[in-house]
Scaffold this active site. Structure first.
Site, mmCIF file in Angstrom:
data_model
loop_
_atom_site.group_PDB
_atom_site.id
_atom_site.type_symbol
_atom_site.label_atom_id
_atom_site.label_comp_id
_atom_site.label_asym_id
_atom_site.label_seq_id
_atom_site.Cartn_x
_atom_site.Cartn_y
_atom_site.Cartn_z
ATOM 1 N N GLU A 75 -65.167 -9.775 -15.495
ATOM 2 C CA GLU A 75 -65.801 -11.307 -15.484
ATOM 3 C C GLU A 75 -66.823 -11.526 -16.382
ATOM 4 O OE1 GLU A 75 -64.280 -13.783 -13.614
ATOM 5 O OE2 GLU A 75 -63.401 -12.794 -12.086
ATOM 6 N N HIS B 2 -56.091 -16.748 -15.930
ATOM 7 C CA HIS B 2 -56.346 -17.899 -15.352
ATOM 8 C C HIS B 2 -56.655 -19.065 -16.757
ATOM 9 C CE1 HIS B 2 -57.530 -15.588 -11.486
ATOM 10 N NE2 HIS B 2 -56.566 -16.287 -11.417
ATOM 11 N N HIS C 276 -61.470 -12.071 -17.599
ATOM 12 C CA HIS C 276 -61.791 -13.361 -16.591
ATOM 13 C C HIS C 276 -63.084 -14.029 -17.262
ATOM 14 C CE1 HIS C 276 -58.560 -12.741 -13.680
ATOM 15 N NE2 HIS C 276 -58.431 -11.550 -14.225
ATOM 16 N N GLU D 6 -60.107 -20.267 -18.263
ATOM 17 C CA GLU D 6 -61.378 -19.206 -18.509
ATOM 18 C C GLU D 6 -61.278 -19.058 -19.896
ATOM 19 O OE1 GLU D 6 -60.438 -16.283 -15.718
ATOM 20 O OE2 GLU D 6 -60.674 -17.377 -13.794
ATOM 21 N N ARG E 288 -55.999 -23.700 -13.444
ATOM 22 C CA ARG E 288 -56.305 -22.303 -13.151
ATOM 23 C C ARG E 288 -54.802 -21.597 -13.311
ATOM 24 N NH1 ARG E 288 -59.187 -18.427 -9.995
ATOM 25 N NH2 ARG E 288 -58.014 -17.335 -8.445
HETATM 26 ZN ZN LIG Z 1 -59.940 -15.487 -13.680
#
Ligand SMILES: [Zn+2]
Length: 301
Positions: free
Chosen positions: A260, A63, A185, A66, A117
């Site tokens: 994440e 993405h 991410h 990020e 994104r």
């Molecule tokens: Zn992501």
């Protein structure tokens, strides 16, 4: 390269080139293909040689916005290759690392839209891009994805419509002994394992949960940052077509994780540059736990 500012795609790729040139006995550049807009996608292979070693595949930036993800992955390269502290791991484990697997989107997030994104493909609609983490074929488009090209979670016209994901898939498939896949991410501070397409858990979920717990314990010990652990669906939301589900379900990589990174939403995607280094440091502690586990459990005795 440094971890006090975010870096452009050219600077990130320049760092890969520098590592390959500076440590030719340890690193090599593998061209895995080109992006939709024609950018070269390079992977750094880190290996001390020999056949049949267990492997770990690491990527970031699927993405585009990020930005902390590619930064954290380049720091992992710095630690593994330049610190001189991990020879025992390098002797036993091969690494395959791509800091930014959505290069067109990443560049667009620098030049046009900080919060972009998706990829930058176009299939004749007014909106550009697919969500590359909804584009993988394992249970593609079943849940948590959209068929609307203007959606942020557009799954694409078909599974693996996005050439960047085809390239990464093929790079994963080309390795025979991958034990772990780590895809980075931001944000939410979660260390997650499959599945993302169902609330059901993999048969071996306890193995994945144990290793995730150990990795997070080490991560938290560095700067006190709290992470939650669990399956993707049960921790964040259901989302089919993710790379981690594919890596485990199709690619046969047992320890597949989506991480994440910081934070939990105060800064969100705009994580201040002052937090790059602490984020990278603590995350490296978690990666090191995974790497040592792979070495101790699957490395040649
Ligand atoms: Zn992501």
């Amino acid at each position: 390269m440094d971890w006090t500012s975010y870096h452009t795609l050219d600077e990130i790729n320049g760092y890969l080139d520098y590592l390959a040139e500076t440590y030719p006995d340890l690193c090599s550049i593998v061209n895995i293909g080109s992006s939709y807009e024609g950018r070269t996608m390079n992977m750094l292979k880190i290996s001390t040689g020999g056949e049949g070693k267990p492997g770990i595949f690491i990527d970031g930036g699927i993405h585009a916005r990020e930005w902390i993800a590619p930064a954290t992955v380049t720091y992992a390269l710095n630690q593994l290759i330049e610190s001189g502290s991990y020879q025992d791991i390098l002797d036993a484990v091969d690494f395959y690392v791509i800091p930014s697997i959505n290069p067109d989107g990443y560049v667009y997030s620098w030049t046009n839209d900080r919060y972009w994104r998706k990829t930058r493909s176009n299939y004749g609609t007014i909106c550009y891009g697919c969500d590359p983490n909804r584009n993988w074929s394992f249970h593609w488009d079943e849940i948590g994805a959209s068929d609307n090209p203007c959606s942020e979670i557009y799954a694409g016209p078909s599974a693996f419509s996005e050439i960047e994901m085809v390239n990464v898939r093929d790079a994963i498939s080309a390795q025979t002994d991958l034990i772990s896949y780590l895809t980075f991410h931001a944000y939410s501070q979660l260390w997650m394992y499959p599945w993302g397409f169902t609330t059901d858990l993999p048969d071996d979920w306890e193995d994945l949960d144990d290793l995730a717990q150990n990795a997070v314990d080490a991560l938290t010990a560095v700067h006190g940052t709290n992470y939650d652990i669990g399956s993707s669906t049960n921790t964040i939301y259901a989302a089919a077509g993710g790379s981690d589900d594919w890596a485990k379900g199709e690619g046969g990589v047992k320890y597949s994780y989506t991480i994440e990174l910081r934070d939990t939403g105060y800064w969100g995607f705009d994580l201040p540059e002052s937090q790059i280094l602490p984020t990278a440091e603590e995350t490296w502690a978690g990666i090191e736990v995974v790497a040592r586990f792979v070495k101790d459990t699957y490395g040649k005795k």
